[in-house]
Design a protein around this motif. Structure first.
Motif, PDB file in Angstrom:
ATOM      1  N   PRO A  57       0.845  -1.354   0.099  1.00 43.09           N
ATOM      2  CA  PRO A  57       0.050   0.216  -0.069  1.00 43.09           C
ATOM      3  C   PRO A  57       0.954   1.239  -0.030  1.00 43.09           C
ATOM      4  O   PRO A  57       0.679   2.357  -0.701  1.00 43.09           O
ATOM      5  N   GLY A  58       1.987   1.278   0.704  1.00 44.83           N
ATOM      6  CA  GLY A  58       2.752   2.375   0.764  1.00 44.83           C
ATOM      7  C   GLY A  58       3.237   2.771  -0.613  1.00 44.83           C
ATOM      8  O   GLY A  58       3.406   4.098  -1.114  1.00 44.83           O
ATOM      9  N   SER A  59       4.180   1.937  -1.243  1.00 42.94           N
ATOM     10  CA  SER A  59       4.719   2.022  -2.373  1.00 42.94           C
ATOM     11  C   SER A  59       3.730   2.296  -3.686  1.00 42.94           C
ATOM     12  O   SER A  59       3.914   3.090  -4.620  1.00 42.94           O
ATOM     13  N   ILE A  60       2.556   1.606  -3.448  1.00 43.38           N
ATOM     14  CA  ILE A  60       1.531   2.284  -4.585  1.00 43.38           C
ATOM     15  C   ILE A  60       1.104   3.654  -4.315  1.00 43.38           C
ATOM     16  O   ILE A  60       0.865   4.378  -5.357  1.00 43.38           O
ATOM     17  N   ALA A  61       0.893   3.919  -3.200  1.00 40.06           N
ATOM     18  CA  ALA A  61       0.266   5.545  -2.800  1.00 40.06           C
ATOM     19  C   ALA A  61       1.480   6.301  -3.344  1.00 40.06           C
ATOM     20  O   ALA A  61       1.073   7.291  -3.848  1.00 40.06           O
ATOM     21  N   THR A  62       2.618   5.956  -2.940  1.00 39.83           N
ATOM     22  CA  THR A  62       3.807   6.825  -3.267  1.00 39.83           C
ATOM     23  C   THR A  62       3.837   6.934  -4.775  1.00 39.83           C
ATOM     24  O   THR A  62       4.244   8.170  -5.332  1.00 39.83           O
ATOM     25  N   MET A  63       3.732   5.721  -5.656  1.00 43.37           N
ATOM     26  CA  MET A  63       3.971   6.208  -7.167  1.00 43.37           C
ATOM     27  C   MET A  63       2.541   6.960  -7.610  1.00 43.37           C
ATOM     28  O   MET A  63       2.839   7.710  -8.675  1.00 43.37           O
ATOM     29  N   MET A  64       1.581   6.814  -7.077  1.00 45.81           N
ATOM     30  CA  MET A  64       0.351   7.587  -7.372  1.00 45.81           C
ATOM     31  C   MET A  64       0.503   9.130  -7.115  1.00 45.81           C
ATOM     32  O   MET A  64       0.190   9.829  -7.847  1.00 45.81           O
ATOM     33  N   LEU A  65       1.148   9.223  -5.883  1.00 46.90           N
ATOM     34  CA  LEU A  65       1.442  10.660  -5.345  1.00 46.90           C
ATOM     35  C   LEU A  65       2.339  11.372  -6.272  1.00 46.90           C
ATOM     36  O   LEU A  65       2.338  12.502  -6.790  1.00 46.90           O
ATOM     37  N   LEU A  66       3.559  10.590  -6.568  1.00 43.17           N
ATOM     38  CA  LEU A  66       4.722  11.293  -7.485  1.00 43.17           C
ATOM     39  C   LEU A  66       4.158  11.334  -8.923  1.00 43.17           C
ATOM     40  O   LEU A  66       4.416  12.532  -9.372  1.00 43.17           O
ATOM     41  N   THR A  67       3.429  10.593  -9.477  1.00 48.89           N
ATOM     42  CA  THR A  67       3.085  10.923 -10.765  1.00 48.89           C
ATOM     43  C   THR A  67       1.976  11.751 -11.051  1.00 48.89           C
ATOM     44  O   THR A  67       1.616  12.438 -12.003  1.00 48.89           O
ATOM     45  N   SER A  68       1.257  12.081  -9.848  1.00 41.86           N
ATOM     46  CA  SER A  68       0.039  13.142  -9.792  1.00 41.86           C
ATOM     47  C   SER A  68       0.796  14.485 -10.039  1.00 41.86           C
ATOM     48  O   SER A  68       0.149  15.442 -10.587  1.00 41.86           O
ATOM     49  N   ARG A  69       1.945  14.555  -9.507  1.00 41.12           N
ATOM     50  CA  ARG A  69       2.721  15.928  -9.604  1.00 41.12           C
ATOM     51  C   ARG A  69       3.470  16.038 -10.592  1.00 41.12           C
ATOM     52  O   ARG A  69       4.211  17.019 -10.747  1.00 41.12           O
ATOM     53  N   ALA A  70       3.778  14.982 -11.781  1.00 40.18           N
ATOM     54  CA  ALA A  70       4.590  15.158 -12.726  1.00 40.18           C
ATOM     55  C   ALA A  70       3.664  16.023 -13.850  1.00 40.18           C
ATOM     56  O   ALA A  70       2.648  15.931 -13.985  1.00 40.18           O
ATOM     57  N   HIS A  71       4.695  16.787 -14.554  1.00 39.72           N
ATOM     58  CA  HIS A  71       4.059  17.462 -15.707  1.00 39.72           C
ATOM     59  C   HIS A  71       4.755  16.841 -16.954  1.00 39.72           C
ATOM     60  O   HIS A  71       5.803  17.218 -17.217  1.00 39.72           O
ATOM     61  N   GLY A  72       3.886  16.445 -17.716  1.00 33.36           N
ATOM     62  CA  GLY A  72       4.221  15.907 -19.004  1.00 33.36           C
ATOM     63  C   GLY A  72       4.637  14.365 -18.952  1.00 33.36           C
ATOM     64  O   GLY A  72       5.113  13.815 -17.953  1.00 33.36           O
ATOM     65  N   THR A  73       5.010  13.880 -20.184  1.00 36.58           N
ATOM     66  CA  THR A  73       5.495  12.424 -20.360  1.00 36.58           C
ATOM     67  C   THR A  73       6.717  12.230 -19.795  1.00 36.58           C
ATOM     68  O   THR A  73       7.171  11.301 -19.010  1.00 36.58           O
ATOM     69  N   SER A  74       7.626  13.330 -19.795  1.00 37.22           N
ATOM     70  CA  SER A  74       9.084  13.230 -19.490  1.00 37.22           C
ATOM     71  C   SER A  74       9.307  13.017 -18.198  1.00 37.22           C
ATOM     72  O   SER A  74       9.952  12.223 -17.563  1.00 37.22           O
ATOM     73  N   GLN A  75       8.622  13.740 -17.282  1.00 39.08           N
ATOM     74  CA  GLN A  75       8.532  13.517 -15.983  1.00 39.08           C
ATOM     75  C   GLN A  75       8.012  12.370 -15.388  1.00 39.08           C
ATOM     76  O   GLN A  75       8.583  11.647 -14.470  1.00 39.08           O
ATOM     77  N   THR A  76       6.999  11.868 -16.050  1.00 42.73           N
ATOM     78  CA  THR A  76       6.409  10.318 -15.649  1.00 42.73           C
ATOM     79  C   THR A  76       7.372   9.479 -16.063  1.00 42.73           C
ATOM     80  O   THR A  76       7.731   8.603 -15.245  1.00 42.73           O
ATOM     81  N   LEU A  77       7.971   9.533 -17.092  1.00 42.79           N
ATOM     82  CA  LEU A  77       9.144   8.629 -17.620  1.00 42.79           C
ATOM     83  C   LEU A  77      10.259   8.690 -16.457  1.00 42.79           C
ATOM     84  O   LEU A  77      10.987   7.668 -16.145  1.00 42.79           O
TER      85      LEU A  77
END
Length: 207
Positions: free
Chosen positions: A126-146
């Motif tokens: 649960p912790g790592s799943i939540a962290t991935m969602m939180l990190l990608t939610s703040r990403a701007h554009g495909t490059s940051q997501t990658l």
């Protein structure tokens, strides 16, 4: 991009905690051969990475379908990570992992521990799943997501290295050193979790 990669890498490393998973895996794979232990470690990391990628890319759509605001998830995720941090500092997380490992070992028909409990919930919990969602939610554009996904893959590679060398590694480090590392990571995770909550509250009160 380097700053984003480093931030995501440190956060995921702390949450996934490869050093903390290593001794548990060493116990779970005690009866396996060297080749079998490495194979299970690789399979666990690949499956965990797939789970995290799915939640990173489609987790936001899932929240929208459930009518959950992202800021609410950010606050809830921060609280959950903070609870994990407390467990790490006071070694409750390690104790639960060991108890889970003993239950698996006590079931004779269970031989392959790569999917459960290693891939989930130990690596992709649960912790790592939540962290991935939180990190990608703040990403701007495909490059940051990658970039974030690259950080996750890097952590998984380190996790594989830790699991593959779990037996010899624990003989070198010992239980006391592993406990110190886990507690230090817990303190760092607590600070990161508090920042998640602060960001979520700010976004809610100051749109």
């Amino acid at each position: 991009m380097y700053e984003l990669f480093l931030s995501a890498f440190v956060t995921l490393f702390v949450v996934i905690d490869p050093p903390g998973c290593a001794p548990i895996y060493a116990g779970l794979s005690a009866g396996a051969s060297r080749a079998q232990a490495v194979s299970m470690a690789a399979r666990a990391c690949v499956v965990a990475a797939i789970i995290l990628v799915v939640f990173a890319l489609f987790g936001k759509a899932l929240l929208n379908a459930l009518h959950i605001e992202l800021d609410a998830f950010r606050i809830a995720g921060g609280i959950m990570l903070f609870m994990i941090a407390i467990d790490m500092v006071f070694e409750k997380r390690t104790q639960r992992r060991e108890e889970r490992a003993e239950k698996i070992k006590a079931t004779p028909e269970v031989e392959d521990v790569s999917i459960f409990p290693m891939a989930m919930p130990m690596l992709a919990g649960p912790g790592s799943i939540a962290t991935m969602m939180l990190l990608t939610s703040r990403a701007h554009g495909t490059s940051q997501t990658l970039t974030i996904l690259a950080a996750m893959v890097s952590v998984m590679l380190l996790a594989f290295a830790a699991l593959a060398a779990a037996g010899p590694l624990m003989k070198v480090l010992g239980d006391k050193v592993e406990a110190v590392i886990t507690r230090l990571l817990g303190v760092l995770l607590a600070a990161l979790a508090a920042q998640y909550v602060i960001d979520g509250v700010k976004a809610t009160l100051l749109p």
